[in-house]
Design a protein around this motif. Structure first.
Motif, PDB file in Angstrom:
ATOM      1  N   THR A  23      91.150   8.448  -5.514  1.00  0.00           N
ATOM      2  CA  THR A  23      91.380   9.470  -4.493  1.00  0.00           C
ATOM      3  C   THR A  23      90.845  10.834  -4.934  1.00  0.00           C
ATOM      4  N   MET A  24      90.797  11.076  -6.238  1.00  0.00           N
ATOM      5  CA  MET A  24      90.160  12.297  -6.743  1.00  0.00           C
ATOM      6  C   MET A  24      88.682  12.313  -6.342  1.00  0.00           C
ATOM      7  N   ASN A  25      88.011  11.172  -6.480  1.00  0.00           N
ATOM      8  CA  ASN A  25      86.608  11.079  -6.070  1.00  0.00           C
ATOM      9  C   ASN A  25      86.429  11.377  -4.583  1.00  0.00           C
ATOM     10  N   GLU A  26      87.322  10.840  -3.763  1.00  0.00           N
ATOM     11  CA  GLU A  26      87.244  11.108  -2.327  1.00  0.00           C
ATOM     12  C   GLU A  26      87.370  12.602  -2.033  1.00  0.00           C
ATOM     13  N   THR A  27      88.295  13.248  -2.739  1.00  0.00           N
ATOM     14  CA  THR A  27      88.504  14.685  -2.523  1.00  0.00           C
ATOM     15  C   THR A  27      87.281  15.488  -2.944  1.00  0.00           C
ATOM     16  N   LEU A  28      86.704  15.144  -4.090  1.00  0.00           N
ATOM     17  CA  LEU A  28      85.509  15.853  -4.547  1.00  0.00           C
ATOM     18  C   LEU A  28      84.339  15.650  -3.583  1.00  0.00           C
ATOM     19  N   LEU A  29      84.221  14.436  -3.034  1.00  0.00           N
ATOM     20  CA  LEU A  29      83.173  14.177  -2.042  1.00  0.00           C
ATOM     21  C   LEU A  29      83.412  15.006  -0.783  1.00  0.00           C
ATOM     22  N   PHE A  30      84.657  15.038  -0.321  1.00  0.00           N
ATOM     23  CA  PHE A  30      84.989  15.841   0.861  1.00  0.00           C
ATOM     24  C   PHE A  30      84.638  17.309   0.637  1.00  0.00           C
ATOM     25  N   LYS A  31      85.030  17.850  -0.512  1.00  0.00           N
ATOM     26  CA  LYS A  31      84.769  19.268  -0.792  1.00  0.00           C
ATOM     27  C   LYS A  31      83.263  19.540  -0.809  1.00  0.00           C
ATOM     28  N   SER A  32      82.494  18.625  -1.379  1.00  0.00           N
ATOM     29  CA  SER A  32      81.041  18.787  -1.422  1.00  0.00           C
ATOM     30  C   SER A  32      80.443  18.757  -0.020  1.00  0.00           C
ATOM     31  N   MET A  33      80.897  17.823   0.793  1.00  0.00           N
ATOM     32  CA  MET A  33      80.366  17.699   2.152  1.00  0.00           C
ATOM     33  C   MET A  33      80.781  18.890   3.010  1.00  0.00           C
ATOM     34  N   TYR A  34      82.011  19.332   2.838  1.00  0.00           N
ATOM     35  CA  TYR A  34      82.494  20.445   3.658  1.00  0.00           C
ATOM     36  C   TYR A  34      81.740  21.733   3.336  1.00  0.00           C
ATOM     37  N   ALA A  35      81.406  21.911   2.068  1.00  0.00           N
ATOM     38  CA  ALA A  35      80.666  23.107   1.666  1.00  0.00           C
ATOM     39  C   ALA A  35      79.284  23.156   2.314  1.00  0.00           C
ATOM     40  N   LYS A  36      78.757  21.988   2.671  1.00  0.00           N
ATOM     41  CA  LYS A  36      77.415  21.918   3.256  1.00  0.00           C
ATOM     42  C   LYS A  36      77.438  21.800   4.782  1.00  0.00           C
ATOM     43  N   ALA A  37      78.635  21.620   5.350  1.00  0.00           N
ATOM     44  CA  ALA A  37      78.739  21.433   6.803  1.00  0.00           C
ATOM     45  C   ALA A  37      78.266  22.695   7.524  1.00  0.00           C
TER      46      ALA A  37
END
Length: 636
Positions: free
Chosen positions: A455-469
């Motif tokens: 779930t840590m990986n999912e959160t890091l992926l979300f944060k990365s994607m959101y920063a680029k949205a």
């Protein structure tokens, strides 16, 4: 999820080689992508680069057969140690060395057979292979069952001196885990009697499984007016329908049908609670909760603090329900509105290559070594990508100490599938680093920490994607995805945990757990969790009968909530501190396995789950995310 080799050894059982599949806590919405994933009828049609390479474990069946014979011989020979383990530290070490060698090889044999079947379940030869592995695993369990009671029987003073010796340093925590259950151990005859009664304890689970399977649901009309058969497997997909009439019809049809069997379900549930409490009392635990947590070295206050802290923060959940109601544009929000997306779905198709690239990009913050190994896993036969009719559904990570990790997917090309890649590879990377660093005996990390890295990986992926949205729609979609993870894991699993504690306590106090009592308990808790904005329809009072975990395990689901909270703390630490935090988490968590008690492993990584702080901190993140989404919704 991590499909794992259990490594629990208590006074009653030695079971390093007993396999289990953890309950999946919530359904991931299945959203059809605009473009479809490749469709394969048979496994032979799938290109090799999309199939995991089990030949990395055994080149052929002959090699597997050879190891099966070795395991049989080692299991039968293990009896030579019986009655001889207490003579000296050196004698005990010889026994444990042989035990490890036996379990290690048995794991490899078992994993290969069952993973082979999981991707080709209609193959009769593979069915026979898996059946043989199951029987071998049972033999190993039987032949090693005497070990834990003999360890417990070693006098305290002698065991203390053994634990202080260099010879047994590698086994110290393993032995301490057995010794910790000594106050709950029974004389040999009583242990044997309890062991003989264990099939009775599993009867409620077996009856529940058959009863749930026998319940037949009616047909409903889909969005086009066509009659369709409602089933257990498609129920949630109809709750995701944009047509509210379809959602309502499916919801009412499902739970009203279940209510027709409510007395039978209630009797089975009551029997399960009685069995849990009986075995706890027989071993002198104060409660079934203690009997579940103490052997796993988890203080019961962790469970209690989780429920208390989530309860304190329920106004945030209620606020999220208000936002759902507003975005759905309904006069009343009902329980059948929970699963429908409140933001327009991202129907873009993500190929497996694109998904893997997004995961590699999103996890760059974990450092070059992490990303390099991740990429090697994608290219090196770790991952089985596409579905066939006879492939196991869902997703998991598995493997043994002597294999690289393996990941099973059923990739359909949705954004949820991309997050699944990140999740399962989080398990894989934890297994990779742990197996590389730890000896076998401390390599199998416990359930309490098993869902943290994923779930840590999912959160890091979300944060990365959101920063680029770039667009408002992209941001809303990602924010809602993240908030739903909180709702379905931190809140919902704690709701289940609270219900589980209440019904165990009521049975222990001698109260009746009839259908009406169970329905009232569940409905009252549901109302509390969802608040006044939500209409807690009377049908939801039967939801307890739909959750198999209450029957298949005991006091398990709370760990999804604690793991989620811990993962949020570690992800924030990485995002705030960068490489120093990555190094700390890799060394003290990803590489730790079960080298320390689970609470201590997480504490060394930077999160103290013996306190309520990680739950409180996760709630702050939930509130910040909710505020951000509310702000975007209100923008003109």
């Amino acid at each position: 999820m991590k499909k794992k080799v259990m490594s629990t050894m208590t006074a009653a059982t030695v079971a390093l080689s007993v396999l289990s599949t953890p309950f999946i806590p919530y359904s991931t919405p299945v959203v059809a992508a605009a473009e479809q994933a490749p469709v394969y009828k048979t496994r032979a049609e799938i290109p090799d680069q999309y199939k995991w390479k089990l030949e990395h474990i055994y080149a052929d069946k002959a090699a597997w057969d050879a190891d099966v014979k070795k395991v049989e011989k080692m299991a039968n020979d293990f009896a030579k140690h019986q009655g001889k383990i207490a003579g000296s530290a050196a004698a005990l070490k010889r026994v444990l060395d042989d035990y490890v060698a036996l379990m290690r090889l048995n794991d490899k044999v078992y994993v290969y057979a069952n993973m082979s079947l999981d991707v080709n379940s209609s193959n009769s030869a593979l069915q026979e292979l898996a059946d043989g592995a199951d029987k071998l695993n049972t033999l190993v369990s039987e032949k090693t069952a005497w070990l834990a009671p003999e360890v417990v029987a070693i006098p305290d003073g002698k065991m203390k001196s053994y634990l202080g010796s260099k010879e047994l340093a590698e086994y110290k925590l393993f032995l301490n885990d057995i010794i910790r259950t000594k106050p709950y151990s029974l004389p040999k005859e009583q242990e044997e009697l309890l062991a003989q009664s264990s099939p009775l304890a599993s009867s409620p689970e077996n009856i529940y499984s058959m009863l749930a399977k026998d319940v037949k649901f009616p047909k409903i009309k889909d969005e086009t007016g066509k009659e369709v058969q409602l089933t257990r497997s498609n129920f949630v997909s109809y709750l995701e329908s944009k047509d509210r009439r379809v959602r309502k019809d499916a919801f009412e049809a499902y739970y009203r049908t279940m209510a027709g069997f409510q007395d039978s379900f209630a009797q089975v549930f009551a029997a399960k609670m009685k069995a849990d409490n009986f075995y706890a009392k027989a071993r002198k635990y104060d409660s079934a909760l203690e009997a579940s947590l103490i052997p796993n070295n988890i203080p019961t206050k962790v469970y209690d603090e989780l429920i208390a802290t989530v309860n304190k923060n329920l106004p945030l959940m209620h606020r999220y329900m208000e936002l759902k109601k507003k975005m759905l544009g309904v006069d009343e929000l009902h329980m059948y509105d929970i699963y429908v997306p409140i933001v327009k779905s991202d129907d873009k198709y993500y190929s497996i290559e694109e998904g893997q690239k997004m995961v590699l990009e999103g996890l760059k913050i974990m450092g070059d070594d992490y990303v390099k190994v991740l990429d090697e896993g994608f290219k090196g036969g770790w991952v089985d990508v596409y579905s066939t009719d006879d492939k196991r559904t869902g997703a998991y990570q598995w493997g043994s100490y002597d294999t690289h990790p393996y990941v099973l997917l059923n990739h359909q090309g949705t954004l949820d599938d991309v997050f699944t890649i990140a999740h399962e590879m989080g398990h894989a990377m934890q297994s990779y680093y742990t197996n590389k660093k730890q000896p076998y005996i401390s390599s199998n990390y416990p359930t309490f920490t098993a869902e943290v890295a994923s779930t840590m990986n999912e959160t890091l992926l979300f944060k990365s994607m959101y920063a680029k949205a770039k667009t408002k729609e992209e941001k809303l979609f990602l924010l809602n995805h993240y908030l739903e993870n909180f709702r379905s894991t931190l809140f919902r699993q704690t709701q289940f945990a609270e219900f589980e504690r209440v019904i165990h306590e009521k049975e222990q106090a001698g109260e009746s757990l009839n259908a009406e009592a169970l329905k009232k308990i569940y409905l009252d808790i549901n109302k509390k969790y969802y608040g006044d904005t939500m209409i807690s329809d009377e049908e939801i009072a039967m939801e307890w009968a739909r959750i198999p975990h209450f029957m298949n395990y005991r006091y398990y689901v709370y760990q999804y909530s604690t793991s989620f909270a811990a993962s949020q703390a570690l992800a924030k630490k990485i995002l705030d501190e960068g490489q120093p935090a990555v190094d700390q988490i890799k060394k003290n968590f990803l590489e730790a396995g079960s080298s320390q008690p689970p609470i201590e492993v997480l504490k060394a990584a930077g999160v103290d789950m013996s306190t309520a702080k990680p739950i409180e901190d996760a709630m702050k993140i939930f509130e910040e995310t909710l505020t951000e989404m509310e702000k975007l919704v209100n923008e003109k």
